[in-house]
Design a protein around this motif. Sequence first.
Motif, short mmCIF file in Angstrom:
data_model
loop_
_atom_site.label_atom_id
_atom_site.label_comp_id
_atom_site.label_asym_id
_atom_site.label_seq_id
_atom_site.Cartn_x
_atom_site.Cartn_y
_atom_site.Cartn_z
N ARG A 35 1.32 7.52 -6.52
CA ARG A 35 0.17 8.36 -6.83
C ARG A 35 0.56 9.83 -6.67
NH1 ARG A 35 -5.18 6.72 -4.00
NH2 ARG A 35 -5.03 5.08 -5.54
N GLY A 36 0.03 10.66 -7.53
CA GLY A 36 0.22 12.10 -7.41
C GLY A 36 1.53 12.61 -7.99
N ALA A 85 0.83 -1.20 0.00
CA ALA A 85 0.00 0.00 0.00
C ALA A 85 0.86 1.25 0.00
CB ALA A 85 -0.93 -0.01 1.21
N GLY A 86 1.95 1.25 0.76
CA GLY A 86 2.86 2.39 0.78
C GLY A 86 3.53 2.62 -0.56
#
Length: 184
Positions: A170-171, A163-164
């Motif tokens: 992202r972004g 998840a990290g």
Amino acid sequence: MTEHNNTNASGARPTDGSDGASSGEPLDASWEAFAQEHADDLADVARSRNAKRFEKHAERAQKKAMLSVNDLDQGTFTDDAIGPGRGPRDTTASSWLDTDVVMDRYGGGFTPPTSFAPTSRRLIVFAALTVIGVLGIIASVLVPRFTGMLGTVFGAVLLVGIAGLAASRRGKRHDDPFDDGARV
């Protein structure tokens, strides 16, 4: 090569004037006599499905063979302005295989990078958590007594690491006005 079988009785090949038989009648006349004797059989053959299929195939083949590669001159495939005897693969530029020659010609040589792009500590931590989670799950299978507890802990570590890593991707913004987002 294969020898052709001569079926004439005398062993001589027929010519236009004679069919090679002892009758001595011309070849065209003997063919006409054969055609008249077997007119019904020849008409049946001409009306057969195979004959019609052959006609269609022959018409298609005739249409297909209207233009042959041999009918075209060499300039059709190459640019005539380049000159005769030069084809599309005849290039005078250097090949990518001649990297050393090209680098020597334009000077400078290849300078390898001194370090990789800066990697954030957060990315390193999440990558380490992912690797530890995978190795921990594999190790938990080898210790049957603690499989449930170790599997749960290392599974959670693995999920946090993945998840990290996904969240760190992202972004990402690129400030180039011509950047369309395509990446290799």
